[in-house]
Write a protein that holds these residues in place. Structure first.
Motif, PDB file in Angstrom:
ATOM      1  N   LEU A  60       0.732   2.815   0.335  1.00  0.00           N
ATOM      2  CA  LEU A  60       0.527   1.663  -0.531  1.00  0.00           C
ATOM      3  C   LEU A  60      -0.596   0.764  -0.026  1.00  0.00           C
ATOM      4  CD1 LEU A  60       4.137   0.517  -1.495  1.00  0.00           C
ATOM      5  CD2 LEU A  60       2.331   1.290  -3.038  1.00  0.00           C
ATOM      6  N   GLU A  61      -0.654   0.586   1.278  1.00  0.00           N
ATOM      7  CA  GLU A  61      -1.718  -0.255   1.835  1.00  0.00           C
ATOM      8  C   GLU A  61      -3.096   0.320   1.507  1.00  0.00           C
ATOM      9  OE1 GLU A  61      -3.043  -2.277   6.093  1.00  0.00           O
ATOM     10  OE2 GLU A  61      -1.947  -0.380   6.054  1.00  0.00           O
ATOM     11  N   ARG A  62      -3.189   1.638   1.449  1.00  0.00           N
ATOM     12  CA  ARG A  62      -4.472   2.281   1.150  1.00  0.00           C
ATOM     13  C   ARG A  62      -4.810   2.244  -0.333  1.00  0.00           C
ATOM     14  NH1 ARG A  62      -2.383   6.123   4.917  1.00  0.00           N
ATOM     15  NH2 ARG A  62      -1.619   7.412   3.185  1.00  0.00           N
ATOM     16  N   THR A  63      -3.794   2.280  -1.205  1.00  0.00           N
ATOM     17  CA  THR A  63      -4.062   2.552  -2.619  1.00  0.00           C
ATOM     18  C   THR A  63      -3.827   1.380  -3.562  1.00  0.00           C
ATOM     19  OG1 THR A  63      -1.795   3.370  -2.936  1.00  0.00           O
ATOM     20  CG2 THR A  63      -3.475   4.987  -2.307  1.00  0.00           C
ATOM     21  N   ALA A  64      -3.092   0.353  -3.162  1.00  0.00           N
ATOM     22  CA  ALA A  64      -2.804  -0.760  -4.070  1.00  0.00           C
ATOM     23  C   ALA A  64      -4.090  -1.446  -4.504  1.00  0.00           C
ATOM     24  CB  ALA A  64      -1.860  -1.754  -3.408  1.00  0.00           C
ATOM     25  N   ASN A  98      -3.765  -8.881  -3.038  1.00  0.00           N
ATOM     26  CA  ASN A  98      -2.603  -9.647  -2.590  1.00  0.00           C
ATOM     27  C   ASN A  98      -1.433  -8.725  -2.246  1.00  0.00           C
ATOM     28  OD1 ASN A  98      -3.794 -12.216  -2.927  1.00  0.00           O
ATOM     29  ND2 ASN A  98      -3.382 -12.145  -5.130  1.00  0.00           N
ATOM     30  N   VAL A  99      -1.267  -7.666  -3.052  1.00  0.00           N
ATOM     31  CA  VAL A  99      -0.221  -6.683  -2.751  1.00  0.00           C
ATOM     32  C   VAL A  99      -0.538  -5.966  -1.447  1.00  0.00           C
ATOM     33  CG1 VAL A  99       0.886  -4.546  -3.515  1.00  0.00           C
ATOM     34  CG2 VAL A  99       0.431  -6.376  -5.157  1.00  0.00           C
ATOM     35  N   ARG A 100      -1.802  -5.563  -1.277  1.00  0.00           N
ATOM     36  CA  ARG A 100      -2.185  -4.889  -0.025  1.00  0.00           C
ATOM     37  C   ARG A 100      -1.893  -5.777   1.177  1.00  0.00           C
ATOM     38  NH1 ARG A 100      -6.932  -3.602  -2.681  1.00  0.00           N
ATOM     39  NH2 ARG A 100      -8.154  -4.899  -1.257  1.00  0.00           N
ATOM     40  N   ALA A 101      -2.173  -7.077   1.030  1.00  0.00           N
ATOM     41  CA  ALA A 101      -1.930  -7.997   2.137  1.00  0.00           C
ATOM     42  C   ALA A 101      -0.447  -8.099   2.459  1.00  0.00           C
ATOM     43  CB  ALA A 101      -2.494  -9.381   1.800  1.00  0.00           C
ATOM     44  N   ARG A 102       0.403  -8.121   1.429  1.00  0.00           N
ATOM     45  CA  ARG A 102       1.847  -8.211   1.660  1.00  0.00           C
ATOM     46  C   ARG A 102       2.372  -6.929   2.297  1.00  0.00           C
ATOM     47  NH1 ARG A 102       1.522 -11.339  -3.193  1.00  0.00           N
ATOM     48  NH2 ARG A 102       1.882  -9.549  -4.573  1.00  0.00           N
ATOM     49  N   ILE A 103       1.858  -5.783   1.854  1.00  0.00           N
ATOM     50  CA  ILE A 103       2.276  -4.510   2.448  1.00  0.00           C
ATOM     51  C   ILE A 103       1.813  -4.432   3.900  1.00  0.00           C
ATOM     52  CG2 ILE A 103       2.023  -2.010   2.348  1.00  0.00           C
ATOM     53  CD1 ILE A 103       3.813  -3.154   0.149  1.00  0.00           C
ATOM     54  N   ARG A 104       0.579  -4.881   4.141  1.00  0.00           N
ATOM     55  CA  ARG A 104       0.054  -4.865   5.512  1.00  0.00           C
ATOM     56  C   ARG A 104       0.907  -5.739   6.419  1.00  0.00           C
ATOM     57  NH1 ARG A 104      -4.632  -6.753   4.425  1.00  0.00           N
ATOM     58  NH2 ARG A 104      -5.394  -4.698   3.759  1.00  0.00           N
ATOM     59  N   GLN A 105       1.308  -6.915   5.912  1.00  0.00           N
ATOM     60  CA  GLN A 105       2.160  -7.798   6.698  1.00  0.00           C
ATOM     61  C   GLN A 105       3.517  -7.151   6.957  1.00  0.00           C
ATOM     62  OE1 GLN A 105       1.446 -10.396   8.265  1.00  0.00           O
ATOM     63  NE2 GLN A 105       3.286 -11.630   8.589  1.00  0.00           N
ATOM     64  N   SER A 106       4.057  -6.439   5.961  1.00  0.00           N
ATOM     65  CA  SER A 106       5.332  -5.748   6.145  1.00  0.00           C
ATOM     66  C   SER A 106       5.221  -4.696   7.237  1.00  0.00           C
ATOM     67  CB  SER A 106       5.773  -5.094   4.824  1.00  0.00           C
ATOM     68  OG  SER A 106       5.986  -6.064   3.818  1.00  0.00           O
ATOM     69  N   PHE A 163      13.902 -12.723   4.001  1.00  0.00           N
ATOM     70  CA  PHE A 163      13.158 -12.570   5.253  1.00  0.00           C
ATOM     71  C   PHE A 163      11.669 -12.532   4.942  1.00  0.00           C
ATOM     72  CE2 PHE A 163      11.184  -9.808   8.503  1.00  0.00           C
ATOM     73  CZ  PHE A 163      11.554 -10.484   9.657  1.00  0.00           C
ATOM     74  N   ASP A 164      10.932 -13.470   5.486  1.00  0.00           N
ATOM     75  CA  ASP A 164       9.480 -13.589   5.311  1.00  0.00           C
ATOM     76  C   ASP A 164       9.125 -13.755   3.823  1.00  0.00           C
ATOM     77  OD1 ASP A 164       6.907 -13.843   6.317  1.00  0.00           O
ATOM     78  OD2 ASP A 164       6.522 -11.708   6.344  1.00  0.00           O
ATOM     79  N   ARG A 165       7.846 -13.641   3.496  1.00  0.00           N
ATOM     80  CA  ARG A 165       7.367 -13.748   2.115  1.00  0.00           C
ATOM     81  C   ARG A 165       6.806 -12.394   1.689  1.00  0.00           C
ATOM     82  NH1 ARG A 165       7.177 -18.911   0.240  1.00  0.00           N
ATOM     83  NH2 ARG A 165       7.346 -20.567   1.818  1.00  0.00           N
ATOM     84  N   GLY A 166       7.351 -11.851   0.627  1.00  0.00           N
ATOM     85  CA  GLY A 166       6.850 -10.580   0.120  1.00  0.00           C
ATOM     86  C   GLY A 166       7.142  -9.396   1.013  1.00  0.00           C
ATOM     87  N   ASP A 189      12.393  -9.703   0.067  1.00  0.00           N
ATOM     88  CA  ASP A 189      12.390  -9.953  -1.374  1.00  0.00           C
ATOM     89  C   ASP A 189      11.485  -8.993  -2.127  1.00  0.00           C
ATOM     90  OD1 ASP A 189      14.176 -12.091  -1.211  1.00  0.00           O
ATOM     91  OD2 ASP A 189      12.573 -13.533  -0.836  1.00  0.00           O
ATOM     92  N   GLY A 190      10.779  -8.099  -1.406  1.00  0.00           N
ATOM     93  CA  GLY A 190       9.854  -7.186  -2.048  1.00  0.00           C
ATOM     94  C   GLY A 190       8.493  -7.828  -2.266  1.00  0.00           C
ATOM     95  N   ASP A 191       7.504  -6.980  -2.507  1.00  0.00           N
ATOM     96  CA  ASP A 191       6.132  -7.465  -2.658  1.00  0.00           C
ATOM     97  C   ASP A 191       5.847  -8.041  -4.040  1.00  0.00           C
ATOM     98  OD1 ASP A 191       4.617  -5.123  -4.371  1.00  0.00           O
ATOM     99  OD2 ASP A 191       6.274  -4.379  -3.188  1.00  0.00           O
ATOM    100  N   GLY A 192       6.737  -7.790  -5.017  1.00  0.00           N
ATOM    101  CA  GLY A 192       6.575  -8.355  -6.344  1.00  0.00           C
ATOM    102  C   GLY A 192       5.859  -7.474  -7.338  1.00  0.00           C
TER     103      GLY A 192
END
Length: 370
Positions: A14-18, A22-30, A121-124, A139-142
Motif C-alpha cells: 500500500l505504501e508503494r501504490t496508494a 495522505n494515505v501513503r503517509a498514514r500507511i508509512r506511519q503505521s 491508537f494514534d491517528r489513521g 481507526d484505519g487509514d480512512g
C-alpha cells in the motif's frame, strides 16, 4: 511481543501504490509504529479477576500512543456514546464467551485474566495488535481500512495470540509462526461463528470481513475456505496465500512467511469442520483446542508435527475408528502436509497426549515476538 492482524507485506504494498499522498503517509506511519513495537519486550500482564469470570476493560488512547490510555468502559457498564469503545467491549466479550462456553477456559490465560483493550491508537493507524497484555485497535487509514473494532474475528484472532502465549508459546517464525497465526484465525473465526450462532456450513470463513472500505476489491484479509482469494486490488495486490503445500512460500520476509503460509493449516481446519458438519466450535474446535493446550506441543512445531498432534487429539477424544479422526487425516492429506496412511502410525507413536495447560506462560524465547 507484537502480533498485528494486517501483514507487513500488505502495508508495504500500500505504501508503494496508494495514489493519495495522505494515505501513503498514514500507511508509512503505521509501518513505523509496527517496526518499533516489534522491538519492544512483551507488555506487563493485566491482573487476574479476583473471582475469575468475564472481566473487560476498554481504554481510549485518544489518538495518542501511550498505553493503555484512559479507561472508557468496564465490565458491567452501560454502553457509551463512542461506538468503537462498545465494539471493543462486545468483541472481547464474545471471545471470552466462546472460550468459556465451548472449552471451559476462563479468559485467555485460563485463570481470569482481565481482557484489556485500547481503542483510537494514534491517528489513521492501519492495524490492530496484541502486545502481550492487551488488544490495541487503530481507526484505519480512512481509505483502505476502517475501524478494526468492527470485526469480532479480528478481536478473537488477536486475543488467541494470548492463548497461544500462555499454552504452546509457538515460536513466531517459519512453520511454527504460521501455525501461531493459523490458530488465531481458527479461534477468531470460531468466536464470530459462536456469536452469530452459525454452523460450519453457514459461516463465511473470512478473517477481517468488513475491514475494507468501499472501493477496495476484496472481501477480507484472508479466506480460510479458499486461501489466495480474499482480495485482488490494484493497491493491495493479490492475496498471496497458498491453499496447499505445493504453493508453500519459502521466504525470509514476514518472519519466514507466517501470514502467507498460515493459509495451509487454515484450510485444513476448514476441511475438518465442514466434513464433520454441525458447529465448527464443537468437534473440530475441541480437537484444535486440545492440541494447542496439551502442554506437549513443541514450541518449534512444524506443520507435520501439528498435524499428527491433531490426529492424536482426535483419537484420544473420539476413538480410533471415529469419523473425527478420519476427517482430520483427510484434511491434512488434502493440503499436502500428510502424504500417506503411514502418517497415522506416526501420530500414535508421537506421544503427544493431551494434558492440563500451564497456568503461567512459558518464558519468552528469542524470535517469538513479531
Amino acid at each position: 511481543m507484537f502480533h498485528g492482524i494486517v501483514p507487513p507485506y500488505l502495508l508495504e504494498q500500500l505504501e508503494r501504490t496508494a495514489a493519495d499522498p495522505n494515505v501513503r503517509a498514514r500507511i508509512r506511519q503505521s509501518l513505523r509504529h509496527d517496526a518499533v513495537l516489534r522491538t519492544r519486550p512483551a507488555a506487563g500482564r493485566e491482573p487476574a479477576a479476583a473471582a475469575g469470570g468475564r472481566k473487560r476493560a476498554v481504554y481510549d488512547a485518544e489518538n495518542g500512543t501511550d498505553l493503555p490510555g484512559t479507561l472508557a468502559r468496564s465490565e458491567g457498564d452501560e454502553p457509551v456514546r463512542d461506538e468503537v469503545v462498545n465494539q471493543a467491549y462486545d468483541g472481547t466479550g464474545a471471545t471470552w464467551d466462546m472460550y468459556q462456553q465451548c472449552f471451559g477456559r476462563d479468559s485467555i490465560d485460563g485463570a481470569g485474566l482481565v481482557l484489556s483493550s485500547t481503542v483510537h491508537f494514534d491517528r489513521g493507524y492501519a492495524n490492530a495488535f496484541w502486545d502481550g497484555a492487551r488488544m490495541v485497535f487503530g481507526d484505519g487509514d480512512g481509505e483502505i481500512f476502517g475501524h478494526f473494532t468492527a470485526a469480532i474475528d479480528v478481536t478473537g484472532h488477536e486475543l488467541t495470540h494470548g492463548v497461544t502465549q500462555y499454552t504452546a508459546n509457538l515460536v513466531y517464525e517459519g512453520q511454527s509462526g504460521a501455525l501461531n497465526e493459523s490458530l488465531s484465525d481458527v479461534f477468531g473465526s470460531l468466536a464470530k461463528q459462536h456469536a452469530l450462532g452459525q454452523s460450519a456450513a453457514e459461516a463465511d470463513w473470512l478473517i477481517g470481513a468488513g475491514l475494507f472500505l468501499p472501493g477496495v476489491q476484496g472481501v477480507a484479509l484472508r479466506s480460510m475456505k479458499e486461501p489466495g482469494t480474499a482480495y485482488d486490488d490494484p493497491r493491495l495486490g493479490k492475496d498471496p496465500q497458498p491453499a496447499d503445500m505445493s504453493g508453500y512460500v519459502d521466504t525470509d520476509d514476514d518472519n519466514g512467511g507466517v501470514h502467507i503460509n498460515s493459509g495451509i493449516p487454515n484450510r485444513a481446519f476448514y476441511l475438518v469442520a465442514t466434513e464433520l458438519g454441525g458447529n465448527a466450535y464443537d468437534d473440530a474446535g475441541r480437537i484444535w483446542y486440545t492440541t494447542l493446550t496439551s502442554g506437549n506441543l513443541p514450541q518449534s512445531a512444524d506443520f507435520k508435527t501439528f498435524a499428527t498432534a491433531t490426529q492424536t487429539a482426535a483419537r484420544t477424544l473420539f476413538g480410533e475408528d471415529a469419523p473425527q479422526l478420519a476427517a482430520v487425516t483427510n484434511a491434512w492429506q488434502t493440503v499436502g502436509v500428510l502424504d500417506s496412511d503411514s502418517e497415522l502410525l506416526t501420530a500414535a507413536q508421537s506421544g503427544l497426549q493431551p494434558s492440563a495447560p500451564p497456568s503461567q506462560p512459558p518464558p519468552e524465547r528469542e524470535g517469538s515476538a513479531g
